[in-house]
Structure formats: structure tokens, C-alpha cells
Design an enzyme around this catalytic site. Structure first.
Site, PDB file in Angstrom:
ATOM      1  N   TRP A   9       0.690  -1.287  -0.086  1.00 38.07           N
ATOM      2  CA  TRP A   9       0.058   0.124  -0.027  1.00 38.07           C
ATOM      3  C   TRP A   9       0.734   1.323  -0.080  1.00 38.07           C
ATOM      4  O   TRP A   9       0.109   2.424   0.131  1.00 38.07           O
ATOM      5  CB  TRP A   9      -0.869  -0.003   1.289  1.00 38.07           C
ATOM      6  CG  TRP A   9      -2.141  -0.888   0.947  1.00 38.07           C
ATOM      7  CD1 TRP A   9      -2.457  -1.991   0.134  1.00 38.07           C
ATOM      8  CD2 TRP A   9      -3.040  -0.972   2.175  1.00 38.07           C
ATOM      9  NE1 TRP A   9      -3.354  -2.378   0.391  1.00 38.07           N
ATOM     10  CE2 TRP A   9      -3.921  -2.077   1.671  1.00 38.07           C
ATOM     11  CE3 TRP A   9      -3.475  -0.519   3.200  1.00 38.07           C
ATOM     12  CZ2 TRP A   9      -5.119  -2.561   2.372  1.00 38.07           C
ATOM     13  CZ3 TRP A   9      -4.405  -0.933   3.794  1.00 38.07           C
ATOM     14  CH2 TRP A   9      -5.287  -1.901   3.369  1.00 38.07           C
ATOM     15  N   LYS A  10       2.255   1.017   0.120  1.00 42.67           N
ATOM     16  CA  LYS A  10       2.850   2.365   0.137  1.00 42.67           C
ATOM     17  C   LYS A  10       2.566   3.266   0.920  1.00 42.67           C
ATOM     18  O   LYS A  10       2.130   2.876   2.048  1.00 42.67           O
ATOM     19  CB  LYS A  10       3.068   2.827  -1.133  1.00 42.67           C
ATOM     20  CG  LYS A  10       3.417   1.870  -2.369  1.00 42.67           C
ATOM     21  CD  LYS A  10       4.162   2.358  -3.517  1.00 42.67           C
ATOM     22  CE  LYS A  10       4.178   1.266  -4.701  1.00 42.67           C
ATOM     23  NZ  LYS A  10       4.939   1.484  -5.663  1.00 42.67           N
ATOM     24  N   HIS A  97      12.959  -2.119  -0.740  1.00 43.25           N
ATOM     25  CA  HIS A  97      12.155  -1.592  -1.929  1.00 43.25           C
ATOM     26  C   HIS A  97      12.733  -0.397  -2.680  1.00 43.25           C
ATOM     27  O   HIS A  97      13.388   0.316  -1.920  1.00 43.25           O
ATOM     28  CB  HIS A  97      10.752  -1.318  -1.515  1.00 43.25           C
ATOM     29  CG  HIS A  97       9.698  -0.885  -2.606  1.00 43.25           C
ATOM     30  ND1 HIS A  97       9.752   0.058  -3.234  1.00 43.25           N
ATOM     31  CD2 HIS A  97       8.706  -1.715  -3.163  1.00 43.25           C
ATOM     32  CE1 HIS A  97       8.793   0.347  -4.253  1.00 43.25           C
ATOM     33  NE2 HIS A  97       8.123  -0.976  -4.309  1.00 43.25           N
ATOM     34  N   GLU A 171      11.647  -6.410  -9.222  1.00 43.51           N
ATOM     35  CA  GLU A 171      10.700  -5.129  -9.469  1.00 43.51           C
ATOM     36  C   GLU A 171      11.543  -4.117 -10.548  1.00 43.51           C
ATOM     37  O   GLU A 171      12.339  -3.325  -9.992  1.00 43.51           O
ATOM     38  CB  GLU A 171      10.360  -4.575  -8.166  1.00 43.51           C
ATOM     39  CG  GLU A 171       9.256  -5.080  -7.378  1.00 43.51           C
ATOM     40  CD  GLU A 171       8.618  -4.269  -6.368  1.00 43.51           C
ATOM     41  OE1 GLU A 171       7.205  -4.592  -6.691  1.00 43.51           O
ATOM     42  OE2 GLU A 171       9.118  -3.457  -5.974  1.00 43.51           O
ATOM     43  N   GLY A 235       1.531  -2.953  -6.288  1.00 47.02           N
ATOM     44  CA  GLY A 235       1.370  -1.593  -5.503  1.00 47.02           C
ATOM     45  C   GLY A 235      -0.138  -1.062  -5.638  1.00 47.02           C
ATOM     46  O   GLY A 235      -0.956  -1.259  -5.262  1.00 47.02           O
ATOM     47  N   GLY A 236      -0.063  -0.109  -6.622  1.00 53.30           N
ATOM     48  CA  GLY A 236      -1.239   0.861  -6.945  1.00 53.30           C
ATOM     49  C   GLY A 236      -2.423  -0.075  -7.184  1.00 53.30           C
ATOM     50  O   GLY A 236      -3.505   0.287  -6.270  1.00 53.30           O
TER      51      GLY A 236
HETATM   52  P1  PGA Z   1       2.938  -0.892  -8.801  1.00 57.71           P
HETATM   53  O1  PGA Z   1       4.182  -0.968  -7.753  1.00 57.71           O
HETATM   54  O2  PGA Z   1       1.992  -2.074  -8.817  1.00 57.71           O
HETATM   55  O3  PGA Z   1       2.149   0.265  -8.523  1.00 57.71           O
HETATM   56  O4  PGA Z   1       3.714  -0.487 -10.052  1.00 57.71           O
HETATM   57  C1  PGA Z   1       4.638  -2.252  -7.188  1.00 57.71           C
HETATM   58  C2  PGA Z   1       5.701  -1.801  -6.173  1.00 57.71           C
HETATM   59  O5  PGA Z   1       6.424  -0.624  -6.187  1.00 57.71           O
HETATM   60  O6  PGA Z   1       5.739  -2.883  -5.134  1.00 57.71           O
END
Ligand code: PGA
Length: 251
Positions: A9-10, A97, A171, A235-236
Site C-alpha cells: 500500500w506504500k 524496495h 521489480e 502496488g497501485g
Molecule cells: P505498482 O508498484 O504495482 O504500483 O507498479 C509495485 C511496487 O512498487 O511494489
């Protein structure tokens, strides 16, 4: 377990928004976890971990943190120990990350120290690796990954024995939040390189390999054709429950 699917979820949600999200989707999370063979993990920010842990306790969804301190305890203002994360109900912790590497100027050695702390606390570390666009274009991906992995693999071998495999999330930085994903042939080559690097380093157990970067319901089935991939770091798309659910249901 089929795939390990992690929602990162950042810093997208505030504490109140994150808790409201968990309350709102609790029943559906429960049904989703029951209906899938995939292991599902949510990684909210530190402040929301304790409350979300209580809300999702009975849903079958696991909890993870997005980072932790590189030290066990002591005078580290602003840091959160892996042991604390375990106490609030986490069973996973992301380390290294690319956003943490960038904004906190983390070096590879520090990422490895964090991974060791995570293991010591009895959590499963998810170690992220990946290259910038310019390194990708200069065909330096393997070199970058080898440098990122070297201290991690050494630390893993020397830290207390643990049943869990090392989880490595590839990633590519140029694929994070960009709606661009690498093609499968490229991914296959990267994962084979990671596997052979781990083998050469004398890792006893094969690592569990994840992909992260713009994962969506549109590309998940294509990505899942890469047989080396055993999970996804999302993420998003993980902030929107319906999007997250759709991804989980498609694989
Ligand atoms: P994203 O991010 O799915 O929004 O590209 C992935 C992550 O940074 O773990």
C-alpha cells in the site's frame, strides 16, 4: 499455496483510510481468502499495522510491513524493529524496495542487515531487487541484481536457520507505477539468472520468486505464464479492493 500475492500500500492511505478500507472489505477479504489457493498479504504503513492486524485476524489474510530497521533495538530514532512488527501481527516484511533504497539512500549492505533482522524476528523477508531504466537499456540488469543480492545471500546463509525460503521480488524500477511491464522472455532470463546466482552462493533452499511493477488484471495472466514466477508484489492496484480481487481471481 499457489501464488504469494502481496499488496504493497506504500503511503497511499492515511491511518484512518487504511483502517476504514479494512473494515469495509473485511467480509469480502474473508471470502476471497477462502476461495483462493493463493496466500494473500496486505502491507499497510506502520501506523495502521496494529489495528489492521486485529481487523483481518480471522479473514485468512496475512499482514506484512513495508520496511524495518537494520538493527535489533536501541537508539535508532524513527526506526521500527522487526521484533515490534512481529508483535503487532506481521508475518512478512518487505526490505530493499526501490523507493526505500532511493528516498532513504539504502545501500545493499543495509538491505541485507534488514533481511537478517526480519529473519531473526521470525518473519519472512521479501527482498526487492531491480534496475533503473538506464541500466536496463545499457543491459546491466544482471550486474545490478548480482550486486544487490550478494550481501543478502551471504546474510541469509549466516543468519539463524529458518524453515521459510528467501523471497526475492524482482521489480524493474522502470516498470513500477508506469503501466509498462517487461516481456516474458526477458523476465525468464532474469529469474534464471537469480536462481543460478542463489545456487552459486550455496543457498540450500530455492528462493521464492515474485514479480512486481504495474501488475494489473490486464497483464496478470500473461505474467503468470513465466513459470519461475511464484507470486506478485502489487502496488497501485492493491489499494482498490475490486482490482486486487480481480487479480487474485484471475490466477
Ligand atoms: P505498482 O508498484 O504495482 O504500483 O507498479 C509495485 C511496487 O512498487 O511494489
Amino acid at each position: 499455496m499457489n501464488y504469494l500475492i502481496i499488496g504493497n500500500w506504500k503511503m497511499y492511505l492515511t491511518y484512518a483510510q487504511a483502517v476504514a478500507w479494512a473494515h469495509l472489505n473485511k467480509q469480502e477479504l474473508h471470502s476471497l481468502a477462502r476461495a483462493t489457493n493463493n496466500e494473500l498479504v496486505l502491507c499497510p504503513s506502520f501506523d495502521a499495522l496494529s489495528d489492521i492486524s486485529k481487523i483481518i485476524k480471522t479473514t485468512g489474510i496475512a499482514l506484512g510491513a513495508q520496511d524495518c530497521a537494520a538493527h535489533e533495538h536501541g537508539a535508532y530514532t524513527g526506526q521500527v524493529s522487526a521484533k515490534s512488527l512481529k508483535e503487532v501481527g506481521c508475518s512478512y516484511c518487505i526490505v530493499g524496495h526501490s523507493e526505500a533504497r532511493h528516498y532513504q539512500q539504502l545501500d545493499n549492505q543495509t538491505v541485507a542487515q534488514k533481511m537478517v533482522q526480519v529473519r531473526k524476528a521470525g518473519l519472512t523477508p521479501i527482498v526487492c531487487v531491480g534496475e533503473h531504466k538506464d541500466a536496463y537499456e545499457a543491459k546491466e540488469t544482471f550486474h545490478i541484481i548480482a550486486e544487490q543480492l550478494a550481501p543478502v545471500l551471504l546474510g541469509y546463509k549466516n543468519s539463524p536457520a529458518h524453515e521459510d525460503p528467501l523471497v526475492i521480488a524482482y521489480e524493474p524500477i522502470w516498470a513500477i507505477g508506469t503501466e509498462v511491464t517487461p516481456d516474458n522472455e526477458y523476465l525468464k532470463a532474469v529469474y534464471q539468472f537469480i536462481l543460478s546466482t542463489c545456487q552459486e552462493a550455496g543457498l540450500q533452499r530455492t528462493p521464492l520468486l515474485l514479480y512486481g511493477g504495474s501488475v494489473s488484471s490486464e497483464n496478470i495472466q500473461t505474467l503468470a505464464k513465466v513459470k519461475e514466477i511464484q507470486g506478485f508484489l502489487i502496488g497501485g492496484a492493491s489499494i482498490n479492493f475490486q482490482k486486487f480481487k480481480k487479480i487474485v481471481e484471475l490466477i
